[in-house]
Design a protein around this motif. Structure first.
Motif, short mmCIF file in Angstrom:
data_model
loop_
_atom_site.label_atom_id
_atom_site.label_comp_id
_atom_site.label_asym_id
_atom_site.label_seq_id
_atom_site.Cartn_x
_atom_site.Cartn_y
_atom_site.Cartn_z
N MET A 1 47.97 35.25 32.76
CA MET A 1 48.86 35.94 33.45
C MET A 1 49.95 36.67 33.06
SD MET A 1 47.57 36.12 36.37
CE MET A 1 48.63 35.60 37.70
N VAL A 30 41.49 36.02 34.50
CA VAL A 30 42.31 36.04 35.27
C VAL A 30 42.34 37.15 36.74
CG1 VAL A 30 44.65 35.15 33.45
CG2 VAL A 30 44.52 37.83 34.76
N THR A 33 42.67 35.49 40.17
CA THR A 33 44.32 34.21 40.44
C THR A 33 45.14 35.04 40.29
OG1 THR A 33 43.27 32.63 39.13
CG2 THR A 33 45.72 32.48 38.85
N ASN A 36 45.45 36.85 44.08
CA ASN A 36 46.37 36.03 44.77
C ASN A 36 47.35 35.71 44.54
OD1 ASN A 36 43.29 35.05 45.47
ND2 ASN A 36 43.35 33.50 44.40
#
Length: 122
Positions: A1, A30, A33, A36
């Motif tokens: 991330m 990632v 994720t 989001n």
């Protein structure tokens, strides 16, 4: 991330942003994720995160604005292998030559609406 957070969007539109992550293993891990995270940080905007596969095509993850979670499924279903829910959807394989088509469709799907008054300019 951490690597994804250091990137700038590949395209920015009035209603959202598109990120194309580099062709790296971490990027594939990632994609969702990161999408989001972007949705939580900017809930009034839509977000798309794309990763590049071995053939140079894209896998796409789309998040509709959290403030108005609709349209992600309709956008993705316009493309072969696209599916999902109204607030979050994806495209399993977007051919590399359809990237500009996707970007235009994204902008149209999540663009800012302009009120029409019926007045014509002088």
């Amino acid at each position: 991330m951490e690597l994804a957070l250091g990137l700038l969007p590949s395209a920015v539109f009035p209603g959202g942003s598109i990120y194309v992550l580099p062709k790296e293993g971490w990027a594939r891990r990632v994609r969702g994720t990161f999408g989001n995270f972007l949705a939580r940080m900017s809930p009034d905007r839509a977000h798309a995160v794309l990763t590049v596969d071995v053939d140079g095509d894209y896998t796409v993850s789309v998040r509709a604005p959290l403030a108005n979670p609709c349209g992600a499924d309709e956008l993705c279903r316009r493309f072969a292998s696209g599916n999902g829910r109204v607030g979050a959807a994806g495209i399993g394989r977007l051919p590399h030559d359809r990237l500009s088509d996707f970007m235009r469709a994204f902008d149209k799907a999540f663009g800012v609406s302009v009120a029409v008054t019926g007045d014509t300019p002088p």
